[in-house]
Structures are given as structure tokens and as C-alpha cells.
Scaffold this motif. Structure first.
Motif, PDB file in Angstrom:
ATOM      1  N   ASN A   1      58.849  81.562  67.873  1.00 18.05           N
ATOM      2  CA  ASN A   1      57.770  81.644  68.970  1.00 18.05           C
ATOM      3  C   ASN A   1      56.551  80.393  68.963  1.00 18.05           C
ATOM      4  OD1 ASN A   1      59.544  83.707  70.127  1.00 18.05           O
ATOM      5  ND2 ASN A   1      58.580  85.025  68.289  1.00 18.05           N
ATOM      6  N   ARG A   2      56.638  78.792  69.185  1.00 18.41           N
ATOM      7  CA  ARG A   2      56.049  77.985  69.263  1.00 18.41           C
ATOM      8  C   ARG A   2      56.403  77.626  70.753  1.00 18.41           C
ATOM      9  NH1 ARG A   2      57.382  75.368  63.286  1.00 18.41           N
ATOM     10  NH2 ARG A   2      55.823  77.046  62.602  1.00 18.41           N
ATOM     11  N   LEU A   3      55.462  77.368  71.517  1.00 19.24           N
ATOM     12  CA  LEU A   3      55.856  77.262  73.175  1.00 19.24           C
ATOM     13  C   LEU A   3      55.203  75.392  73.014  1.00 19.24           C
ATOM     14  CD1 LEU A   3      54.177  79.827  74.647  1.00 19.24           C
ATOM     15  CD2 LEU A   3      56.324  80.002  73.963  1.00 19.24           C
ATOM     16  N   SER A   4      55.832  74.817  73.713  1.00 23.70           N
ATOM     17  CA  SER A   4      56.067  73.693  73.974  1.00 23.70           C
ATOM     18  C   SER A   4      55.941  73.308  75.444  1.00 23.70           C
ATOM     19  CB  SER A   4      56.391  72.263  72.962  1.00 23.70           C
ATOM     20  OG  SER A   4      56.441  72.668  71.827  1.00 23.70           O
ATOM     21  N   PHE A   5      54.654  72.674  76.176  1.00 22.81           N
ATOM     22  CA  PHE A   5      54.897  72.114  77.422  1.00 22.81           C
ATOM     23  C   PHE A   5      54.675  70.811  77.276  1.00 22.81           C
ATOM     24  CE2 PHE A   5      53.057  76.341  76.692  1.00 22.81           C
ATOM     25  CZ  PHE A   5      53.585  77.360  78.028  1.00 22.81           C
ATOM     26  N   SER A   6      55.143  70.365  78.408  1.00 20.30           N
ATOM     27  CA  SER A   6      55.074  68.886  79.327  1.00 20.30           C
ATOM     28  C   SER A   6      53.784  68.023  79.609  1.00 20.30           C
ATOM     29  CB  SER A   6      56.689  68.675  79.790  1.00 20.30           C
ATOM     30  OG  SER A   6      56.108  67.236  79.949  1.00 20.30           O
ATOM     31  N   LEU A   7      52.911  66.964  79.609  1.00 22.06           N
ATOM     32  CA  LEU A   7      52.098  67.276  80.215  1.00 22.06           C
ATOM     33  C   LEU A   7      52.169  66.855  81.726  1.00 22.06           C
ATOM     34  CD1 LEU A   7      51.767  63.142  80.470  1.00 22.06           C
ATOM     35  CD2 LEU A   7      51.557  63.737  77.596  1.00 22.06           C
ATOM     36  N   TYR A   8      53.641  66.523  81.792  1.00 21.54           N
ATOM     37  CA  TYR A   8      53.882  66.030  83.789  1.00 21.54           C
ATOM     38  C   TYR A   8      53.878  67.158  84.147  1.00 21.54           C
ATOM     39  CZ  TYR A   8      55.425  61.876  81.986  1.00 21.54           C
ATOM     40  OH  TYR A   8      55.681  60.175  81.779  1.00 21.54           O
TER      41      TYR A   8
ATOM     42  N   ALA B   1      57.642  84.621  78.702  1.00 22.31           N
ATOM     43  CA  ALA B   1      58.836  85.450  78.473  1.00 22.31           C
ATOM     44  C   ALA B   1      59.873  85.264  77.033  1.00 22.31           C
ATOM     45  CB  ALA B   1      59.607  85.627  79.971  1.00 22.31           C
ATOM     46  N   HIS B   2      59.944  83.698  76.382  1.00 23.30           N
ATOM     47  CA  HIS B   2      60.951  83.956  75.349  1.00 23.30           C
ATOM     48  C   HIS B   2      60.228  84.116  74.682  1.00 23.30           C
ATOM     49  CE1 HIS B   2      64.031  81.954  77.973  1.00 23.30           C
ATOM     50  NE2 HIS B   2      62.938  80.491  78.248  1.00 23.30           N
ATOM     51  N   ILE B   3      59.661  84.972  74.299  1.00 24.86           N
ATOM     52  CA  ILE B   3      58.959  85.447  72.713  1.00 24.86           C
ATOM     53  C   ILE B   3      59.694  86.971  73.008  1.00 24.86           C
ATOM     54  CG2 ILE B   3      57.429  86.039  71.608  1.00 24.86           C
ATOM     55  CD1 ILE B   3      55.398  84.044  73.251  1.00 24.86           C
ATOM     56  N   ARG B   4      59.792  87.276  74.179  1.00 24.21           N
ATOM     57  CA  ARG B   4      60.400  88.551  73.956  1.00 24.21           C
ATOM     58  C   ARG B   4      62.056  88.960  74.051  1.00 24.21           C
ATOM     59  NH1 ARG B   4      56.949  92.176  76.351  1.00 24.21           N
ATOM     60  NH2 ARG B   4      55.719  93.213  74.790  1.00 24.21           N
ATOM     61  N   HIS B   5      62.622  87.618  74.519  1.00 21.01           N
ATOM     62  CA  HIS B   5      63.845  87.415  74.647  1.00 21.01           C
ATOM     63  C   HIS B   5      63.905  85.422  74.239  1.00 21.01           C
ATOM     64  CE1 HIS B   5      64.851  91.122  76.604  1.00 21.01           C
ATOM     65  NE2 HIS B   5      63.724  91.206  76.830  1.00 21.01           N
TER      66      HIS B   5
ATOM     67  N   ASP C   1      67.183  83.374  75.199  1.00 24.71           N
ATOM     68  CA  ASP C   1      68.255  83.501  75.696  1.00 24.71           C
ATOM     69  C   ASP C   1      67.501  83.575  77.869  1.00 24.71           C
ATOM     70  OD1 ASP C   1      68.016  86.324  76.488  1.00 24.71           O
ATOM     71  OD2 ASP C   1      70.082  85.845  74.805  1.00 24.71           O
ATOM     72  N   HIS C   2      68.026  83.491  78.268  1.00 25.88           N
ATOM     73  CA  HIS C   2      68.274  83.747  79.008  1.00 25.88           C
ATOM     74  C   HIS C   2      69.203  84.687  80.209  1.00 25.88           C
ATOM     75  CE1 HIS C   2      66.574  79.422  79.737  1.00 25.88           C
ATOM     76  NE2 HIS C   2      65.794  80.279  80.506  1.00 25.88           N
ATOM     77  N   SER C   3      69.925  85.500  78.956  1.00 31.40           N
ATOM     78  CA  SER C   3      70.674  86.891  79.761  1.00 31.40           C
ATOM     79  C   SER C   3      70.271  87.638  80.493  1.00 31.40           C
ATOM     80  CB  SER C   3      70.955  87.627  78.038  1.00 31.40           C
ATOM     81  OG  SER C   3      69.445  88.057  77.468  1.00 31.40           O
ATOM     82  N   PRO C   4      70.821  88.914  80.966  1.00 26.25           N
ATOM     83  CA  PRO C   4      70.238  89.374  82.177  1.00 26.25           C
ATOM     84  C   PRO C   4      68.818  90.515  81.309  1.00 26.25           C
ATOM     85  CG  PRO C   4      72.436  89.978  82.402  1.00 26.25           C
ATOM     86  CD  PRO C   4      71.926  88.949  80.546  1.00 26.25           C
ATOM     87  N   ALA C   5      68.710  90.350  79.881  1.00 23.93           N
ATOM     88  CA  ALA C   5      67.465  91.341  79.582  1.00 23.93           C
ATOM     89  C   ALA C   5      66.333  90.326  79.956  1.00 23.93           C
ATOM     90  CB  ALA C   5      67.465  91.478  77.639  1.00 23.93           C
ATOM     91  N   PHE C   6      66.870  88.575  80.014  1.00 21.60           N
ATOM     92  CA  PHE C   6      65.399  88.132  79.917  1.00 21.60           C
ATOM     93  C   PHE C   6      64.671  88.538  81.222  1.00 21.60           C
ATOM     94  CE2 PHE C   6      63.718  84.142  81.494  1.00 21.60           C
ATOM     95  CZ  PHE C   6      62.602  83.448  80.717  1.00 21.60           C
TER      96      PHE C   6
END
Length: 142
Positions: free
Chosen positions: A106-113, A131-135, A137-142
Motif C-alpha cells: 500500500n505504498r503509493l508512488s506518483f511521477s513528477l510528470y 482504490a488499489h489499496i482495496r483492490h 488489481d483491475h478486476s471487475p471488483a476494482f
């Protein structure tokens, strides 16, 4: 200038460009693909994109880094509270191929771009990564 290339047709569905071990260009194409200048078209598109989006100067990159450090933690805190999630950490990177990511811890990284994008896009990326903290992946539940 377009390099010399070979077209190899087969029963595939998509077109692909490959640089061989010998350093030549090989275009793999479906049997019925039209004989348009596919490679020339795509190279021209890329060149137009690069002309419209020149490589930023080091000063611009540093300005975006400082802006990201000033803006993103607040946006993450705001949306995390609204979404009921808590990231383990927020980091700013110079990634060029993705604006944000969420690790398995659950570590978030963001690009300076990301700072070159409209505010609505920045908000979207922040919410998407949270939202990825809960899911994770990119499954339908996401």
C-alpha cells in the motif's frame, strides 16, 4: 528517414514491429493487412508527438518535483479520508511510463510528470491509486 524493413505476413491478427538481433526492422503483419505505409505512418505520429512534447529541461523537472511534493500529499490525504483507506507512504518518482502505482504494501508512488497534466487528471490518478489499496488489481471488483 525510414529505415529499410522487411514485412513478414502470417495468420496473426495484429501488426508488430521487431528489431532483429542483426539490427534490421521486421514488420509482422496479418495476411490480409493493407499495403499502406504502416511503419511510416506510425513513425510520423511518434515524431509529431515528440515535437509537441519536447523533453523538459532539468529546471522544469525540479519545478514539477517541488510542485508534486507540495500538492500530492494533500490530495492523497483528502481522498484517502473520503475513501476510508490509508496508504503506507507516498513517494514522488521520475517515472516516465506511468503516472502512479500502488505497491502490495500500500505504498503509493506518483511521477513528477503528473504535474504536467490538468488538475482533473491528477485527481483521477490519486483516486485510482488509492482504490488499489482495496483492490490490488483491475478486476471487475476494482
Amino acid at each position: 528517414m525510414i529505415p529499410d524493413y522487411t514485412v513478414r505476413r502470417s495468420r496473426r491478427r495484429t501488426m508488430a514491429l521487431e528489431v532483429t538481433r542483426e539490427g534490421t526492422a521486421l514488420v509482422r503483419a496479418p495476411l490480409r493487412a493493407s499495403d499502406t505505409d504502416w511503419l511510416a505512418t506510425h513513425m510520423a505520429r511518434r515524431q509529431a508527438y515528440l515535437a509537441a512534447h519536447p523533453t523538459p529541461a532539468p529546471q522544469q523537472l525540479e519545478a514539477w518535483r517541488q510542485q508534486a511534493k507540495a500538492v500530492l500529499p494533500g490530495r492523497v490525504a483528502y481522498w484517502a479520508q473520503r475513501m476510508g483507506v490509508q496508504p503506507a507512504a507516498v513517494t514522488i518518482t521520475a517515472a516516465r511510463t506511468r503516472y502512479g502505482s500502488c505497491s502490495g504494501k500500500n505504498r503509493l508512488s506518483f511521477s513528477l510528470y503528473l504535474m504536467d497534466c490538468p488538475p482533473a487528471a491528477i485527481e483521477y490518478v490519486v483516486v485510482h491509486e488509492l482504490a488499489h489499496i482495496r483492490h490490488h488489481d483491475h478486476s471487475p471488483a476494482f
